[in-house]
Scaffold this motif. Sequence first.
Motif, PDB file in Angstrom:
ATOM      1  N   THR A 321      28.647  32.770  47.320  1.00  0.00           N
ATOM      2  CA  THR A 321      27.235  33.062  47.038  1.00  0.00           C
ATOM      3  C   THR A 321      26.713  32.185  45.899  1.00  0.00           C
ATOM      4  OG1 THR A 321      27.591  35.341  47.736  1.00  0.00           O
ATOM      5  CG2 THR A 321      25.593  34.895  46.456  1.00  0.00           C
ATOM      6  N   LEU A 322      27.495  32.082  44.814  1.00  0.00           N
ATOM      7  CA  LEU A 322      27.052  31.320  43.631  1.00  0.00           C
ATOM      8  C   LEU A 322      27.416  29.845  43.739  1.00  0.00           C
ATOM      9  CD1 LEU A 322      28.218  33.849  40.878  1.00  0.00           C
ATOM     10  CD2 LEU A 322      25.922  33.611  41.838  1.00  0.00           C
ATOM     11  N   ARG A 323      28.356  29.527  44.618  1.00  0.00           N
ATOM     12  CA  ARG A 323      28.899  28.189  44.772  1.00  0.00           C
ATOM     13  C   ARG A 323      29.502  27.664  43.474  1.00  0.00           C
ATOM     14  NH1 ARG A 323      28.546  26.728  49.598  1.00  0.00           N
ATOM     15  NH2 ARG A 323      29.275  24.629  49.143  1.00  0.00           N
ATOM     16  N   GLU A 324      30.212  28.557  42.765  1.00  0.00           N
ATOM     17  CA  GLU A 324      30.945  28.146  41.569  1.00  0.00           C
ATOM     18  C   GLU A 324      32.174  29.029  41.397  1.00  0.00           C
ATOM     19  OE1 GLU A 324      27.760  28.306  38.778  1.00  0.00           O
ATOM     20  OE2 GLU A 324      27.717  30.476  38.708  1.00  0.00           O
ATOM     21  N   GLY A 325      33.046  28.602  40.498  1.00  0.00           N
ATOM     22  CA  GLY A 325      34.288  29.329  40.279  1.00  0.00           C
ATOM     23  C   GLY A 325      34.060  30.607  39.493  1.00  0.00           C
ATOM     24  N   ILE A 326      34.695  31.701  39.923  1.00  0.00           N
ATOM     25  CA  ILE A 326      34.635  32.965  39.187  1.00  0.00           C
ATOM     26  C   ILE A 326      36.044  33.531  39.078  1.00  0.00           C
ATOM     27  CG2 ILE A 326      32.259  33.545  39.846  1.00  0.00           C
ATOM     28  CD1 ILE A 326      33.436  35.494  41.953  1.00  0.00           C
ATOM     29  N   ALA A 327      36.251  34.366  38.053  1.00  0.00           N
ATOM     30  CA  ALA A 327      37.570  34.976  37.872  1.00  0.00           C
ATOM     31  C   ALA A 327      37.425  36.295  37.141  1.00  0.00           C
ATOM     32  CB  ALA A 327      38.493  34.047  37.081  1.00  0.00           C
ATOM     33  N   LEU A 328      38.443  37.136  37.278  1.00  0.00           N
ATOM     34  CA  LEU A 328      38.603  38.305  36.412  1.00  0.00           C
ATOM     35  C   LEU A 328      39.809  37.998  35.536  1.00  0.00           C
ATOM     36  CD1 LEU A 328      38.035  41.168  39.018  1.00  0.00           C
ATOM     37  CD2 LEU A 328      36.440  40.408  37.240  1.00  0.00           C
ATOM     38  N   ALA A 329      39.756  38.438  34.281  1.00  0.00           N
ATOM     39  CA  ALA A 329      40.844  38.110  33.356  1.00  0.00           C
ATOM     40  C   ALA A 329      41.053  39.242  32.367  1.00  0.00           C
ATOM     41  CB  ALA A 329      40.517  36.820  32.599  1.00  0.00           C
ATOM     42  N   LEU A 330      42.308  39.448  32.003  1.00  0.00           N
ATOM     43  CA  LEU A 330      42.640  40.381  30.930  1.00  0.00           C
ATOM     44  C   LEU A 330      42.629  39.590  29.637  1.00  0.00           C
ATOM     45  CD1 LEU A 330      45.540  42.399  32.572  1.00  0.00           C
ATOM     46  CD2 LEU A 330      43.392  43.375  31.724  1.00  0.00           C
ATOM     47  N   LEU A 331      41.695  39.945  28.728  1.00  0.00           N
ATOM     48  CA  LEU A 331      41.496  39.157  27.516  1.00  0.00           C
ATOM     49  C   LEU A 331      41.688  40.023  26.274  1.00  0.00           C
ATOM     50  CD1 LEU A 331      38.243  37.245  28.574  1.00  0.00           C
ATOM     51  CD2 LEU A 331      40.613  36.470  28.767  1.00  0.00           C
ATOM     52  N   SER A 332      42.029  39.366  25.183  1.00  0.00           N
ATOM     53  CA  SER A 332      42.103  40.037  23.889  1.00  0.00           C
ATOM     54  C   SER A 332      40.769  40.723  23.604  1.00  0.00           C
ATOM     55  CB  SER A 332      42.392  38.988  22.815  1.00  0.00           C
ATOM     56  OG  SER A 332      41.858  39.405  21.579  1.00  0.00           O
TER      57      SER A 332
END
Lengths: 366, 125
Positions: A321-332
Motif C-alpha cells: 500500500t505504501l510502497r516502502e519498507g515497514i517493520a515491527l521491532a522490540l526496542l529499548s
Amino acid sequence: MDPSSAPRLSPLNDRHLTLGAKMGDFGGWLMPIEYSGTIAEHTAVRERVGLFDVSHMGKVRIHGPQSAQFLNSVLTNDLNRIGPGQAQYTMLCDGDGGVIDDLLVYRWADDEVFCIPNASNAGRVVELLRSLAPESVVVVDHHLDHGIIAVQGPASADLLDAMGLPTGHDYMSMVSADLDGTPVIVARSGYTGELGYELVVPVQLIDQLWADLLMLARPLGGLPAGLGARDTLRLEMGYPLHGHELSAEISPVQARLSWAVGWDKPTFEGREALVVERAAGPARVLRGLKATQRGIPRADLPVLRDGDIVGITTSGTFSPTLREGIALALLSPAVQEGDVVQIDVRGRLLEAVVVKPPFVAPTTRA
Amino acid sequence: MTPDDLTYTAEHEWVRDLGDGVVQFGITDHAQDALGDIVFVTLPKVGVTLTAGEPCGEVESTKSVSEVYAPVSGEVLRCNEAVETAPETLNSDPYGAGWLVELRVDGALPKLMAASEYEGLISAN
C-alpha cells in the motif's frame, strides 16, 4: 506436532492446486502462499475482496456449566467485557507472563464458547485448557473437522449477501447461519484491517462454499489470496503474529497488548508476573519502523541508534500500500516515536523512523 | 519459454553475448517465478570487478531475499537503473527490459549451460 511428520493438508488442498497456488508449510500445514501474486492479492483485499483459506487455524469448543467463567480465569482479557454473540482478542500466558498463544474467543453463552488458536499452538492450547478445566467443562478439539474461510475487503459484505449469508452484525460479533441445513459461524473479524468476515464451517461443506464464494467474487474483482498477502496485510496494521511479536519470551506488556489484559481480574495465567512487569516497566517495547530510504527490513535484524544496538526487528516487509519498507521491532524503552534509527540489513544500514502502528488506517468498522 | 540465444548458470542467471567481450546478464524466468513479486533490486557499482560465482547484488520479493551471483568474471560497464525504480520489470520481462548488469569479460567467455540443458535442470528440481 512432530515437525518431522508430513504437513497436514487443508480440506481445500485440491482447490488450491487447481488454482495453481504456490504452497508452503505454515505451522505444520501445507497452505497456499500465493496464487496470482502477493501484491495483486493484497490490493484486491484493500480495494475489493479476497478469499483466504485459513483452515490451518485451530478450532476449540468449550462447553458445559461455567465454561465462560473458567476461560476468564485462564485467559488474559476480561471475557465479561463482552456479551453473548461477541468475539474478543485474548492471550493464553504461562506462569512467567510469556505468551503460549494469542487467540480469538467467540462467546455464545455462559456455557458455550468457541476459540480460534494459531495452527502450531492449537494442540498445546487444547491440552492446557483440558488440564485446567473443572469437571463441568468439556474441551472439544475441532481442528480437523472444521475449516475456515476468511472473506476480507470492502466488497466482502456484498459477496456474503450474494451468498445468502448474514452481514448486518457489528465488528467483533458473530452469528450462526444455516448453510444447506448445517449451522456455520459467520464472524465479523479478520487479520487484514478491512471490513471482513470469517466463516467457520464443517469440512464437508467447505469445498462447495469455497467454489461458490470464488465464483461470486470474480465479478466483484475478487481474488483468492494466500498467506503471503495475509502477512503483508497484517503487518500494515501492526497486528502481532505469534512466534514473531509474541512468544514465551515476549510478554503482552512488551508487545503493547495491555488493552487485551483484564488487569482488574483476580486471576488469569501469568497474572503475577505480568503485574510485576507492568509496574516496573517493560525492558523492551514493540514499535513500528518505517524505512525512509529504499530497502526492505526483515525479521531478526539489529536496530541501531547513534551507533548503539537498541533492539531487533520481529517482522518486516515491503508494504504494497505504501510502497516502502515497514517493520515491527522490540526496542529499548528509551527509544521514542519520531526517533530516527538504522536497521542493519545484512551489513547495509537502512534509515527508518519510529512510528506508532498501524502503518495504514484500518477500515474494519466501516 | 527459455530463449535459445542465451546461456545459463545453475544459480538461475542468464547471459547474453553482446560481442567484443561484453555480456549482459539477468535472472531467469524460473527464478522470477519462484521469487514472486520482486520489489527491490540491489546492483553492483559501475567500474567494480566481479568474480564468477560470487554474490554481486540482491533481488527481493515481498517474501524473501535472493542473492545474485556473477555468472562470469569481469568489470561492470553498465547497470540497469530502470529496474531499481521499477523492480517489477524483472517479473514481466526477465530476459529483456529486466536485464541487470553489463560486464567486460576477463579473458575468454566461460562455457555455460545451453537453454535445453538449463530446462533439464529446472524440470529435475
